[in-house]
Design a protein around this motif. Structure first.
Motif, mmCIF file in Angstrom:
data_model
loop_
_atom_site.group_PDB
_atom_site.id
_atom_site.type_symbol
_atom_site.label_atom_id
_atom_site.label_comp_id
_atom_site.label_asym_id
_atom_site.label_seq_id
_atom_site.Cartn_x
_atom_site.Cartn_y
_atom_site.Cartn_z
ATOM 1 N N VAL A 131 0.871 -1.173 0.000
ATOM 2 C CA VAL A 131 0.000 0.000 0.000
ATOM 3 C C VAL A 131 0.907 1.220 0.000
ATOM 4 N N VAL A 132 0.649 2.142 -0.911
ATOM 5 C CA VAL A 132 1.438 3.367 -1.018
ATOM 6 C C VAL A 132 0.683 4.491 -0.330
ATOM 7 N N ARG A 150 1.415 -1.362 -10.795
ATOM 8 C CA ARG A 150 1.805 -2.584 -10.099
ATOM 9 C C ARG A 150 0.642 -3.245 -9.358
ATOM 10 N N GLY A 151 -0.539 -2.668 -9.493
ATOM 11 C CA GLY A 151 -1.705 -3.226 -8.826
ATOM 12 C C GLY A 151 -1.760 -2.927 -7.345
ATOM 13 N N TRP A 152 -1.071 -1.863 -6.916
ATOM 14 C CA TRP A 152 -1.052 -1.469 -5.518
ATOM 15 C C TRP A 152 -2.066 -0.349 -5.278
ATOM 16 N N ARG A 153 -2.525 -0.226 -4.046
ATOM 17 C CA ARG A 153 -3.473 0.827 -3.688
ATOM 18 C C ARG A 153 -2.733 2.059 -3.153
ATOM 19 N N LEU A 154 -3.309 3.224 -3.433
ATOM 20 C CA LEU A 154 -2.763 4.490 -2.935
ATOM 21 C C LEU A 154 -3.696 5.061 -1.888
ATOM 22 N N VAL A 155 -3.154 5.359 -0.710
ATOM 23 C CA VAL A 155 -3.859 6.093 0.335
ATOM 24 C C VAL A 155 -3.283 7.503 0.341
ATOM 25 N N LEU A 156 -4.124 8.492 0.106
ATOM 26 C CA LEU A 156 -3.662 9.880 0.040
ATOM 27 C C LEU A 156 -4.224 10.674 1.203
ATOM 28 N N ASN A 157 -3.321 11.218 2.020
ATOM 29 C CA ASN A 157 -3.686 12.123 3.102
ATOM 30 C C ASN A 157 -3.529 13.554 2.561
ATOM 31 N N PRO A 158 -4.629 14.229 2.202
ATOM 32 C CA PRO A 158 -4.544 15.455 1.412
ATOM 33 C C PRO A 158 -4.272 16.703 2.235
#
Length: 309
Positions: free
Chosen positions: A141-142, A163-171
């Motif tokens: 997880v990125v 790469r099929g990975w998920r992105l968690v964005l803290n904005p």
């Protein structure tokens, strides 16, 4: 109750690192006025570094991707991350000085903060893309934030998606985001005020833009989970009662906890609960990184919650 984190989840944090220069004063100066400091100290911060330290404390293999200067502060900052168990081989050393945050704090708890981004604004899309493309990791997880340039965050999102990975964005700090970035975010973690600063009238607009889920943090009121996947609208997950010392690092601890749990295979609601427990522990300590985190303490807090439910 959320599943405990797997022993080997991988979290990749693409973000900022700062030296926090803390200056304690009796009262904050007025314009043009000079005051004498009561004490000074240096601490390590930056949203990205804070999230990386929290993820490592929660048991994840944690890789930090960012930029620091070739100065002594850059070296000391990387040593600090390494002591916390964070892999820093993805950090670029650049000509700009390591980022700093100058924090004046008065006796009443008010503060003034001036951030000098320095090397953080030199983090390039090419560097981020190269590191993520070549990581010897099957799944991750990125996590990213907005204390680095938009093109670096977009590079993280596109490389993760490839790469099929998920992105968690803290904005944070919040600003209007490019539509192509919103469409690549698996989970967005704004606080209630940041939702409107993202250029959306509501969470529904963010979901309509293609964001997979939005988890809105509300401090002592807990979090709201919006994902459009389940009937009945958003779910409110209450905050966990603790003796609060300092709330500064709560958002970073929450985002890190959520990411670690997702990387361990947890469902979104369970991951949000895990993040809530991590934030609750963090606010029992002072400073941007709060109280030290570990998965056993989080599991114990969640067990207490379940027993009292």
């Amino acid at each position: 109750m959320p599943n405990p984190p797997d022993p080997t989840p991988t979290v990749v944090v693409v973000g900022s690192l700062n030296a926090d220069l803390l200056i304690d004063v009796e009262r904050l100066p007025r314009a043009g006025e000079t005051v004498t400091a009561l004490a000074t100290a240096v601490a390590w911060g930056g949203k990205g570094a804070n999230q990386a330290v929290a993820a490592a404390g929660l048991g994840a293999r944690t890789i930090f991707v960012g930029a620091v200067g070739r100065d002594s502060r850059g070296t000391e900052a990387l040593d600090d991350l390494a002591r916390a168990g964070v892999d820093t081989t993805g950090v670029d050393r650049v000509e700009q000085p390591t980022g700093t945050a100058h924090v004046l704090r008065d006796a009443a708890g008010e503060n003034l903060i001036v951030v000098v981004p320095g090397a953080n604004h030199a983090l390039s899309a090419d560097h981020v893309r190269h590191v993520l493309e070549h990581l010897d990791v099957d799944d991750a997880v990125v996590v990213s934030n907005l204390e680095v340039p938009d093109d670096a965050v977009l590079a993280a999102a596109t490389a993760a998606a490839a790469r099929g990975w998920r992105l968690v964005l803290n904005p944070g700090p919040a600003r209007i985001l490019p539509p192509e970035l919103l469409a690549l975010v698996a989970v967005l973690t704004p606080n209630a005020e940041e939702v409107l600063l993202l250029g959306a009238d509501s969470v529904a607009d963010l979901l309509a833009a293609g964001t997979g889920a939005v988890v809105v943090t509300r401090g002592a009121d807990g979090v709201d989970v919006h994902d459009g996947e389940r009937a009945g609208g958003p779910r409110r997950l209450p905050a966990l009662p603790v003796d609060v010392v300092d709330t500064v690092g709560a958002g970073d601890a929450f985002t890190a906890g959520l990411a670690v749990a997702l990387a361990s295979g947890a469902r979104l609601d369970d991951a949000a609960l895990f993040g809530t427990a991590a934030a609750a522990i963090a606010v029992t300590g002072s400073g941007a990184r709060g109280a030290p985190l570990d998965p056993a303490a989080v599991r114990a807090l969640l067990a207490d919650r379940a027993a009292g439910a």
